[in-house]
Design an enzyme around this catalytic site. Structure first.
Site, PDB file in Angstrom:
ATOM      1  N   GLU A  88       0.828  -1.194   0.000  1.00 15.71           N
ATOM      2  CA  GLU A  88       0.000   0.000   0.000  1.00 15.71           C
ATOM      3  C   GLU A  88       0.866   1.248   0.000  1.00 15.71           C
ATOM      4  O   GLU A  88       2.061   1.195   0.309  1.00 15.71           O
ATOM      5  CB  GLU A  88      -0.912   0.031   1.246  1.00 15.71           C
ATOM      6  CG  GLU A  88      -1.877  -1.122   1.331  1.00 15.71           C
ATOM      7  CD  GLU A  88      -2.733  -1.052   2.588  1.00 15.71           C
ATOM      8  OE1 GLU A  88      -2.665  -0.023   3.314  1.00 15.71           O
ATOM      9  OE2 GLU A  88      -3.466  -2.019   2.865  1.00 15.71           O
ATOM     10  N   HIS A 143      -1.374   3.119   8.979  1.00 13.92           N
ATOM     11  CA  HIS A 143      -2.415   2.100   8.806  1.00 13.92           C
ATOM     12  C   HIS A 143      -1.846   0.815   9.388  1.00 13.92           C
ATOM     13  O   HIS A 143      -0.977   0.185   8.794  1.00 13.92           O
ATOM     14  CB  HIS A 143      -2.780   1.920   7.337  1.00 13.92           C
ATOM     15  CG  HIS A 143      -3.826   0.858   7.111  1.00 13.92           C
ATOM     16  ND1 HIS A 143      -3.987   0.224   5.901  1.00 13.92           N
ATOM     17  CD2 HIS A 143      -4.755   0.305   7.954  1.00 13.92           C
ATOM     18  CE1 HIS A 143      -4.969  -0.668   5.995  1.00 13.92           C
ATOM     19  NE2 HIS A 143      -5.439  -0.626   7.239  1.00 13.92           N
TER      20      HIS A 143
END
Length: 429
Positions: A88, A143
């Protein structure tokens, strides 16, 4: 700089756009809703950028700018991060006419044992037109891996230390999907997390919030801030999730196609205003003849709150000499809503004491707060517990030096906690 409600301010957000990539951008409806959401913000951190080609985020930026009405956005994006093949990126969109990226910092956790699935990515911003004390601040993007959420959150203090040292900066916001709830981080886990127990870190999204679009009730997404200037700039009651499904009339099914998370947001007040921190909790009036009969309370955020004459002596334990007279520039201090004409101090038996005003009850945190604000406990109205419980709760009133550390985990009934925990298995992160 966005102009909202007559004040010069910027709106900042973090949004986990679940598995963002080309598939979402191929859907006209999804991309249009994303543009609507992102256009609310002056700075927005996007998480879960999965597209290997890098085209999807650029297409989104182009689409946002096509519809922008008050300045174009620029993009700053991290490298691809993650231990697995499903990597990501963190992406920041920001309005280039009013905000400048000064520097970026990719944290490397090699020396602390490879604790992060996706190493935090930090950006230092400069507010070009700020007239307040806040000129620069940093955002740390995170995250966490749900299965390692507690461990990762514990190590965010090290990231904060590195960012503060690198940029000699105290004003820092740590934002993103912490996965900080339910089975990933349980209530009893917080006492072991320095980011939570260290008083310099202020958690603005409380454990009682719901940042998920689905039926799962969980405060996965968080904002944690440090620094007096940044704290002082946060607009009261501006922090929380943005329920885009309600705003845009979407069903749960339609909303989940956008993401299973709501954006979390806060607004920073950056116009020039007079700060009188030594007056927090005090009652004041102005020497301006046209307003000489008005009395204000300076609340825990340094804003003035109007006090109707009819409740002055019942809510507050003061005499005329206790009300400070200030020069006419008092009128320049930002004003929040007035106390209502029927505001009271209330309690139920020996339980907590509340200020009830405008249909909201706010618990008075402790004796220091009572003394600082001159609350009149002798005039407290005793109400039945069922009556107190039926009044919606606002944020606690706290002694000013602790005011923004007000979002602590509140006690939940056993049944409520069991309900939240039972939904954890179906949670999408």
């Amino acid at each position: 700089m966005a102009q909202r409600r007559g004040w010069e301010e910027i709106r900042v957000a973090a949004f986990n756009i679940q598995v963002f990539g080309r598939t979402k951008m191929r859907s006209k409806k999804i991309s249009q809703v994303l543009v609507q959401i992102l256009s609310r913000y002056d700075i927005v951190l996007i998480q879960e950028v999965r597209d290997r080609s890098g085209k999807a985020i650029k297409e989104l930026l182009k689409l946002v700018n096509t519809h922008a009405t008050d300045g174009a956005y620029k993009l700053n994006i991290s490298k691809r991060l993650g231990r697995t093949v499903s990597k990501e990126q963190y992406a920041f969109l920001y309005k280039e006419d009013s905000i400048e990226v000064v520097d970026v910092f990719q944290f490397d956790d090699t020396d602390i044992g490879d604790v992060f699935q996706r190493d935090p990515f930090s950006v230092k911003f400069r507010l070009k037109n700020s007239k307040s004390g806040l000129a620069e601040f940093a955002i740390v993007a995170i995250h966490t891996d749900p299965d390692e959420a507690k461990r990762e959150i514990c190590n965010l203090t090290k990231v904060h230390e590195a960012v503060s040292k690198k940029w000699d900066l105290k004003d820092v916001a740590i934002m993103g999907d912490f996965n900080a709830d339910l089975n990933y981080v349980k209530g009893q886990d917080f006492v072991d997390i320095d980011l939570f127990t260290d008083t310099k870190f202020h958690w603005l999204i409380g454990n009682e919030e719901d940042t998920t679009v689905t039926a799962t009730h969980a405060a996965y997404d968080r904002i944690v801030v440090t620094g007096e200037k940044l704290l002082a700039a946060i607009k009261q009651d501006s922090v929380g999730p943005f329920h885009f499904d309600e705003e845009y009339g979407l069903s749960e099914e339609e909303a989940c196609k956008i993401s299973d998370h709501y954006p979390i947001e806060m607004t920073l007040q950056i116009s020039e205003r007079i700060e009188l921190p030594q007056l927090h909790g005090q009652l004041v009036k102005t020497s301006e003849p046209s307003q000489s009969n008005k009395v204000w309370m300076i609340n825990e955020f340094g804003h003035k709150v109007g006090v109707p004459d009819g409740i002055l002596k019942s809510v507050f334990n003061v005499c005329d000499d206790d009300i400070k007279t200030l020069p006419s520039h008092l009128c320049e201090i930002r004003e929040d809503d007035c106390l209502s004409n029927n505001a009271i101090i209330a309690k139920a038996d020996d339980t907590e004491t509340f200020l009830i005003s405008n249909g909201i009850k706010r618990v008075i945190a402790d004796n220091k707060t009572v003394d600082r604000f001159h609350f009149n406990l002798d005039a407290a109205v005793v109400l039945p517990l069922i009556a107190i419980s039926s009044i919606p709760s606002g944020k606690p009133i706290q002694y000013p030096d602790q005011a923004l550390r007000r979002f602590r985990k509140r006690g939940k009934s056993k049944g409520h906690e069991e309900e939240r925990t039972s939904k954890a298995k179906s949670a999408k992160t």
